[in-house]
Design a protein around this motif. Structure first.
Motif, PDB file in Angstrom:
ATOM      1  N   GLN A 101      43.232  34.829  24.508  1.00 55.20           N
ATOM      2  CA  GLN A 101      43.415  33.791  25.527  1.00 55.20           C
ATOM      3  C   GLN A 101      43.860  34.409  26.857  1.00 55.20           C
ATOM      4  O   GLN A 101      43.387  34.003  27.922  1.00 55.20           O
ATOM      5  N   ARG A 108      38.901  34.765  34.111  1.00 51.91           N
ATOM      6  CA  ARG A 108      38.672  33.581  34.951  1.00 51.91           C
ATOM      7  C   ARG A 108      39.329  33.762  36.308  1.00 51.91           C
ATOM      8  O   ARG A 108      38.757  33.421  37.351  1.00 51.91           O
ATOM      9  N   ASP A 109      40.554  34.291  36.295  1.00 53.10           N
ATOM     10  CA  ASP A 109      41.279  34.500  37.550  1.00 53.10           C
ATOM     11  C   ASP A 109      40.546  35.518  38.435  1.00 53.10           C
ATOM     12  O   ASP A 109      40.464  35.340  39.653  1.00 53.10           O
ATOM     13  N   GLN A 131      41.817  34.251  30.371  1.00 57.84           N
ATOM     14  CA  GLN A 131      42.451  33.714  31.577  1.00 57.84           C
ATOM     15  C   GLN A 131      42.388  34.730  32.713  1.00 57.84           C
ATOM     16  O   GLN A 131      42.100  34.369  33.861  1.00 57.84           O
TER      17      GLN A 131
END
Length: 67
Positions: free
Chosen positions: A54, A61-62, A58
């Protein structure tokens, strides 16, 4: 005497079988405890892997958003 054998011989045989049964029960209980512990530790390990996955997702994505 029972069947020409002293009564204490029958008692000793009975205690031997009883002792074997108790040892078997103890081994089975120990195995169950070990399996539960192994399952618990496996779950902790899998939870850590999922948390790390996860975090990576994340971070990706950032990074995509910042580009």
């Amino acid at each position: 005497m029972i069947f020409g054998v002293p009564w204490w011989v029958f008692m000793m045989v009975l205690f031997i079988f009883l002792s074997g049964y108790m040892a078997f029960r103890a081994m089975r209980a120990e195995r169950e405890l070990e399996e539960k512990y192994i399952e618990q530790q496996g779950k902790v390990y899998m939870d850590r892997i999922e948390e790390e996955r996860q975090k990576r997702m994340q971070q990706e994505r950032d990074q995509q958003v910042s580009h």
